[in-house]
Write an enzyme that holds these catalytic residues in place. Structure first.
Site, PDB file in Angstrom:
ATOM      1  N   ASP A  38       0.722  -1.209   0.083  1.00 42.22           N
ATOM      2  CA  ASP A  38       0.041  -0.089  -0.007  1.00 42.22           C
ATOM      3  C   ASP A  38       0.932   1.158   0.168  1.00 42.22           C
ATOM      4  O   ASP A  38       0.743   2.192  -0.854  1.00 42.22           O
ATOM      5  CB  ASP A  38      -0.947  -0.049   1.335  1.00 42.22           C
ATOM      6  N   ASP A  74      -6.685   4.897  -5.048  1.00 40.45           N
ATOM      7  CA  ASP A  74      -6.614   3.618  -4.378  1.00 40.45           C
ATOM      8  C   ASP A  74      -5.323   2.952  -4.760  1.00 40.45           C
ATOM      9  O   ASP A  74      -5.238   2.376  -5.712  1.00 40.45           O
ATOM     10  CB  ASP A  74      -7.834   2.955  -4.706  1.00 40.45           C
ATOM     11  N   LEU A 119      -3.973   0.689  -3.489  1.00 44.18           N
ATOM     12  CA  LEU A 119      -4.148  -1.114  -3.271  1.00 44.18           C
ATOM     13  C   LEU A 119      -5.546  -1.238  -2.895  1.00 44.18           C
ATOM     14  O   LEU A 119      -5.783  -1.226  -1.768  1.00 44.18           O
ATOM     15  CB  LEU A 119      -2.866  -1.704  -2.374  1.00 44.18           C
ATOM     16  N   THR A 124      -6.949  -4.761   0.300  1.00 45.50           N
ATOM     17  CA  THR A 124      -5.695  -5.158   1.048  1.00 45.50           C
ATOM     18  C   THR A 124      -5.860  -6.394   2.041  1.00 45.50           C
ATOM     19  O   THR A 124      -5.013  -7.167   2.296  1.00 45.50           O
ATOM     20  CB  THR A 124      -5.335  -3.901   2.080  1.00 45.50           C
ATOM     21  N   SER A 129     -19.569  -7.834  -1.343  1.00 45.06           N
ATOM     22  CA  SER A 129     -18.469  -7.863  -0.509  1.00 45.06           C
ATOM     23  C   SER A 129     -18.307  -9.242   0.274  1.00 45.06           C
ATOM     24  O   SER A 129     -19.472  -9.722   0.655  1.00 45.06           O
ATOM     25  CB  SER A 129     -18.580  -6.672   0.538  1.00 45.06           C
ATOM     26  N   HIS A 182     -19.767  -9.059   3.629  1.00 45.16           N
ATOM     27  CA  HIS A 182     -21.321  -8.781   3.749  1.00 45.16           C
ATOM     28  C   HIS A 182     -22.104  -9.437   3.077  1.00 45.16           C
ATOM     29  O   HIS A 182     -23.360  -9.279   3.033  1.00 45.16           O
ATOM     30  CB  HIS A 182     -21.483  -7.289   3.649  1.00 45.16           C
ATOM     31  N   LYS A 209     -15.010  -5.913  -8.498  1.00 41.84           N
ATOM     32  CA  LYS A 209     -16.562  -6.039  -8.432  1.00 41.84           C
ATOM     33  C   LYS A 209     -17.099  -5.250  -9.789  1.00 41.84           C
ATOM     34  O   LYS A 209     -18.001  -5.730 -10.599  1.00 41.84           O
ATOM     35  CB  LYS A 209     -17.115  -5.731  -7.198  1.00 41.84           C
ATOM     36  N   ASP A 254     -12.342   3.937  -3.307  1.00 38.41           N
ATOM     37  CA  ASP A 254     -12.775   2.746  -3.665  1.00 38.41           C
ATOM     38  C   ASP A 254     -13.626   2.570  -4.903  1.00 38.41           C
ATOM     39  O   ASP A 254     -13.594   1.504  -5.643  1.00 38.41           O
ATOM     40  CB  ASP A 254     -13.573   2.015  -2.726  1.00 38.41           C
TER      41      ASP A 254
END
Length: 359
Positions: free
Chosen positions: A110, A174, A176, A179, A242, A245, A272, A300
């Site tokens: 990162d 972003d 990375l 992560t 995700s 989730h 995604k 993101d």
């Protein structure tokens, strides 16, 4: 010789000369300061070095040039990400806790990717605002020069310069994405991303996959090197969500679309979004919709939003609101992304998810 009747005092002449020298000194030193600031020799840390004159004076920037630098930055950052992962020395640590209570991890990948990406963009365009996920340490400042060459594939799609005021531009980096998956060596989910927003609207997006060396880019009302698939299943969609989730989304998705709906848990917002597109990468899964139900950061999603928008797709909150890429660095209202579907009809189908996204 002085006019008749007037005697010049040697002291007066000396004072006059000194005053003249003082005026010349201030004029000249101001000129030099302006020239030095143009080339990044001074000013605040991270101010960058020599770059395009048009952007250095706070005037305009060419979005076509910004796209070229953004692609290069994502690739350079990706090289650092890959090198660190292959060394297997990640220096992993936690930056704190996410809202869901998980560790917010950071690695050397990162940090080093962020340094390369930030300073390449800052050197080329010192007058634009850059927001990045990781902290930029002034002691690590680099001058990373850009050769000002625009790749042929970009020139082919975008034939003419596209200039906008520099003060209207916000860049989101972003360095990375995914992560957590990076630390688990789940390489296919990892991306590096750059987005350029103009007056808060996503205009340029770059998503780079370091481990397959695939790069997707697009400019709204310009062109792209990626396209949508020919068909999507709106009735019983494959929904990418995700990994952390997936259960929360699955329950409502099955109620909305039926038991034939497929839920694809995945890491990384960049991955995604690419799942919705025609990506020539064997490791890339395919999906019809991308749904996220909790708080998410703008770095993101901005690049994916720009790419979808350029291709005629949509990315909104779960309630159908457009996302502004100014101000705070996150959004509360969850996320729905689609392409070649009736997006607003999908929003109306998911009222329960909208409520879940605010919990």
């Amino acid at each position: 010789m002085a006019p008749m009747g007037i005697r010049l005092s040697p002291l007066g002449v000396a004072v006059f000369c000194l005053l003249g020298l003082g005026v010349l000194y201030h004029l000249y030193s101001g000129f030099l300061a302006g020239r030095f600031s143009l080339f990044g020799l001074g000013g605040e840390p991270g101010g960058g070095a020599a770059g395009p004159v048009a952007s250095a004076d706070g005037g305009t920037v060419d979005l076509r040039e910004m796209l070229a630098v953004s692609v290069l930055a994502a690739v350079r950052g990706g090289e650092e990400v890959r090198r660190v992962r292959e060394s297997n020395v990640l220096h992993e640590k936690s930056k704190g806790k996410t809202r869901e209570g998980a560790d917010d991890k950071m690695t050397s990948g990162d940090v080093l990717s962020n340094r390369k990406m930030f300073y390449l963009l800052k050197t080329a365009f010192p007058s634009v605002q850059i927001n990045t996920e990781e902290h930029v340490d002034a002691s690590d400042q680099e001058v990373i020069l850009w050769d000002r060459k625009i790749p042929e594939d970009i020139l082919k799609e975008i034939a003419t310069p596209q200039e906008v005021p520099a003060e209207s531009v916000t860049v989101w980096i972003d360095p990375l994405d995914a992560t957590q998956e990076y630390t688990e060596d789940l390489r296919k989910y990892v991306t590096t991303m750059v987005c350029v927003a103009v007056n808060g609207k996503p205009v340029l997006g770059v998503i780079h996959k370091p481990f397959s060396e695939y790069t997707a880019w697009a400019m709204v009302d310009g062109g792209s090197n990626v396209k949508a698939r020919t068909s999507y299943n709106e009735k019983t969609p494959r929904i990418v969500v995700s990994r952390s989730h997936s259960g929360m989304v699955k329950q409502v998705a099955l109620q909305t679309f039926g038991n034939q709906t497929t839920i694809i848990p995945a890491g990384g917002a960049g991955y995604k979004v690419l799942a919705l597109l025609d990506v020539p990468d064997k490791s890339q899964e395919k999906a019809d919709l991308y749904i996220h139900v909790t708080y998410i950061k703008k770095w993101d999603i901005c690049a994916g939003n720009a790419i979808l928008k350029a291709l005629g797709g949509h990315m909104t909150t779960l309630s159908g609101e457009e996302i502004s890429y100014t101000g705070s660095d996150g959004i509360e209202g969850g996320l729905l992304a689609s392409i070649r579907m009736n997006h607003q009809a999908l929003v109306r189908k998911l009222p329960d998810l909208e409520k879940t996204g605010h919990k």
